[in-house]
Design a protein around this motif. Structure first.
Motif, PDB file in Angstrom:
ATOM      1  N   UNK A  13     -14.931 -16.593 -82.744  1.00 37.49           N
ATOM      2  CA  UNK A  13     -15.893 -15.764 -83.760  1.00 37.49           C
ATOM      3  C   UNK A  13     -16.979 -16.807 -84.198  1.00 37.49           C
ATOM      4  N   UNK A  14     -17.988 -16.325 -84.038  1.00 38.19           N
ATOM      5  CA  UNK A  14     -19.477 -16.946 -84.338  1.00 38.19           C
ATOM      6  C   UNK A  14     -19.947 -16.783 -85.654  1.00 38.19           C
ATOM      7  N   UNK A  15     -19.873 -17.933 -86.636  1.00 41.95           N
ATOM      8  CA  UNK A  15     -20.293 -17.408 -87.994  1.00 41.95           C
ATOM      9  C   UNK A  15     -18.982 -16.910 -88.741  1.00 41.95           C
ATOM     10  N   UNK A  16     -18.949 -17.985 -89.707  1.00 38.28           N
ATOM     11  CA  UNK A  16     -17.676 -17.869 -90.737  1.00 38.28           C
ATOM     12  C   UNK A  16     -17.816 -17.453 -92.078  1.00 38.28           C
ATOM     13  N   UNK A  17     -18.727 -16.417 -92.245  1.00 43.01           N
ATOM     14  CA  UNK A  17     -19.284 -15.651 -93.415  1.00 43.01           C
ATOM     15  C   UNK A  17     -18.299 -14.567 -93.641  1.00 43.01           C
ATOM     16  N   UNK A  18     -18.481 -13.925 -94.591  1.00 43.19           N
ATOM     17  CA  UNK A  18     -17.351 -12.648 -94.914  1.00 43.19           C
ATOM     18  C   UNK A  18     -17.207 -11.705 -93.703  1.00 43.19           C
ATOM     19  N   UNK A  19     -18.110 -11.439 -92.515  1.00 41.11           N
ATOM     20  CA  UNK A  19     -17.934 -10.758 -91.463  1.00 41.11           C
ATOM     21  C   UNK A  19     -17.142 -11.365 -90.391  1.00 41.11           C
ATOM     22  N   UNK A  20     -17.585 -12.686 -90.197  1.00 47.30           N
ATOM     23  CA  UNK A  20     -16.963 -13.543 -89.133  1.00 47.30           C
ATOM     24  C   UNK A  20     -15.360 -13.533 -89.638  1.00 47.30           C
ATOM     25  N   UNK A  21     -15.143 -13.891 -91.141  1.00 43.26           N
ATOM     26  CA  UNK A  21     -13.822 -14.071 -91.637  1.00 43.26           C
ATOM     27  C   UNK A  21     -12.818 -12.711 -91.402  1.00 43.26           C
ATOM     28  N   UNK A  22     -13.675 -11.737 -91.708  1.00 43.57           N
ATOM     29  CA  UNK A  22     -12.788 -10.173 -91.446  1.00 43.57           C
ATOM     30  C   UNK A  22     -12.555 -10.114 -89.864  1.00 43.57           C
ATOM     31  N   UNK A  23     -13.318 -10.627 -89.093  1.00 46.41           N
ATOM     32  CA  UNK A  23     -13.213 -10.476 -87.836  1.00 46.41           C
ATOM     33  C   UNK A  23     -12.000 -11.121 -87.439  1.00 46.41           C
ATOM     34  N   UNK A  24     -11.575 -12.431 -88.151  1.00 48.77           N
ATOM     35  CA  UNK A  24     -10.459 -13.249 -87.958  1.00 48.77           C
ATOM     36  C   UNK A  24      -9.466 -12.594 -88.366  1.00 48.77           C
ATOM     37  N   UNK A  25      -9.323 -11.985 -89.592  1.00 54.17           N
ATOM     38  CA  UNK A  25      -8.301 -11.508 -90.000  1.00 54.17           C
ATOM     39  C   UNK A  25      -7.696 -10.249 -89.311  1.00 54.17           C
ATOM     40  N   UNK A  26      -8.793  -9.517 -88.680  1.00 58.88           N
ATOM     41  CA  UNK A  26      -8.356  -8.224 -87.853  1.00 58.88           C
ATOM     42  C   UNK A  26      -7.829  -8.606 -86.568  1.00 58.88           C
TER      43      UNK A  26
END
Ligand SMILES: NC(=O)c1ccc[n+]([C@@H]2O[C@H](COP(=O)([O-])OP(=O)(O)OC[C@H]3O[C@@H](n4cnc5c(N)ncnc54)[C@H](O)[C@@H]3O)[C@@H](O)[C@H]2O)c1
Ligand SMILES: N[C@@H](CCC(=O)N[C@@H](CSCO)C(=O)NCC(=O)O)C(=O)O
Ligand SMILES: [Zn+2]
Ligand SMILES: [Zn+2]
Length: 378
Positions: free
Chosen positions: A200-213
């Motif tokens: 995951x490149x970029x750990x803002x809201x969108x990146x963290x939601x990618x990680x969660x998913x």
């Protein structure tokens, strides 16, 4: 309803020019026409796409306008022919419409909808190609078909998702953009399988939601890439298992990831909007099958590039809008998932302010520790 059929005067944050502070104004909001819904916005969050358009780098950015697209509210009144929502319904505005009738909606291949996109891209309503907002008699452009930085806004009915009235609007407003985008990028666009290695490149809201998913999908390793070391501790709570800061490596980041993963990751997600990083995200994918999903929005004039050999040898480059979710059908489902505690939402809210403090909220958005700032609009 006392206000039904009347012009409503209310507060809204007006963007008069790129990068000039937003101005809280008394604006006039016209009644909804046929196929339109007027919504009282109670809470709106800020997304980086609002900042992007405000910066003047969005080719679709028109000024003066009312920005905002991640919100929740209550229907105040509906125009002729609107059947799926009525006054009093709790709703989430959806910048990505779903008409269920157009070529896109019927294709079964995409969540994009063509019905109102031609109007929302130029800041007007489809019916008469005009705006429902004005200030001192001068029209203001709509933004993304939502314009939620206003106490009242008018949407096309195909852009309104009716949700469970028990859901807390100050939280589920986030389900209008960033969180579904990250989750859906993993579940709908990439379709990550259990055991996958994900970057995951970029750990803002969108990146963290990618990680969660990705965690929910059963990924075995979730490698977070960010240039800000402070992002890692928080990212662990969203499922990131390893952290790489490109600034701490001499080698290109794609090579660092290939070395770390015995040939490359199965899936990568670019959640920044940086075209060089998009290239790195593709090139860190495993030969033969690795898939990279572009989520970030890059500025006007920016282009992506790579050696075609990267694709010839089996890597796949994709993009996603709103995580591939069909908005009106699936936003209510996401709300239910949140109510059942199956997805996080509260955890992405780091700040709470009021609409009057919106310029401060934009300042916060550019600081490292802000994920989402929710504004009370009432
Ligand atoms: N496709 C869609 O439907 C969709 C929906 C919502 C948001 N977006 C876009 O997604 C992007 C991310 O949104 P967000 O709210 O999470 O943003 P954000 O600014 O909160 O997060 C970006 C992260 O990237 C990091 N970063 C910046 N440059 C970097 C680099 N060179 N290498 C590694 N990390 C770097 C930052 O430190 C930050 O942590 C934005 O471009 C936004 O416009 C797209
Ligand atoms: N006007 C912009 C488009 C930016 C863009 O790609 N937007 C995303 C949503 S970002 C939400 O925060 C999107 O869904 N795009 C599909 C669509 O707009 O139909 C530009 O031209 O750069
Ligand atoms: Zn957004
Ligand atoms: Zn459609």
């Amino acid at each position: 309803m006392a206000t039904q059929g009347q012009v409503i005067t209310c507060k809204a944050a007006v963007a008069y020019e790129p990068n000039k502070p937003l101005v809280i104004e008394d604006v006039q909001v016209d009644p909804p026409q046929a196929g339109e819904v007027r919504i009282k916005i109670l809470f709106t969050a800020l997304c980086h796409t609002d900042a992007y358009t405000w910066s003047g780098k969005d080719p679709e950015g028109l000024f003066p306008c009312i920005l905002g697209h991640e919100a929740a509210g209550i229907v105040e009144s509906v125009g002729e022919g609107v059947t799926e929502v009525q006054a009093g319904d709790h709703v989430i505005p959806c910048y990505q419409a779903e008409c269920r009738e157009c070529k896109f909606c019927k294709s079964g291949k995409t969540n994009l909808c063509g019905k109102v996109r031609g109007a929302t891209g130029v800041g007007v309503m489809m019916n008469d190609r005009k705006s429902r907002f004005s200030v001192n008699g001068k029209p203001l452009y709509h933004f993304m078909g939502t314009s939620t930085f206003s106490q009242y806004t008018v949407l096309h009915d195909v852009s309104v998702a009716k949700i469970d009235p028990k859901a807390p609007l100050d939280k589920v407003c986030l389900l209008g953009c960033g969180v579904p985008t990250g989750l859906g990028a993993v579940w709908n666009t990439a379709k990550v399988e259990p055991g996958s290695i994900v970057a995951v490149f970029g750990l803002g809201t969108v990146g963290l939601a990618v990680a969660e998913g990705a965690k929910a999908a059963g990924a075995s390793r979730i490698i977070g890439v960010d240039i800000d070391d402070r992002k890692f501790e928080r990212a662990k709570k969203f499922g990131v298992t390893e952290f790489v800061n490109p600034k701490e490596h001499e080698k290109p980041i794609q090579q660092v990831l290939v070395d770390l993963t015995d040939g490359g990751v199965d899936y990568s997600f670019e959640c920044i909007g940086n075209v060089s990083v998009m290239r790195a995200a593709l090139e860190c994918c495993h030969k033969g099958w690795g898939t990279s999903v572009i989520v970030g929005v890059a500025a006007s004039g920016q282009e992506i590039s790579t050696r075609p050999f990267q694709l010839v040898t089996g890597r796949v480059w994709k993009g996603t809008a709103f995580g591939g979710f069909k908005s009106r059908s699936q936003v209510p489902w996401l709300v239910e998932k949140y109510m059942k505690k199956e997805i996080k939402v509260d955890e992405y809210i780091t700040h709470e302010l009021t609409l009057a403090e919106i310029n401060k909220a934009f300042d916060l958005l550019h600081e490292g520790d802000c994920l989402r700032c929710v504004l009370t609009v009432e």
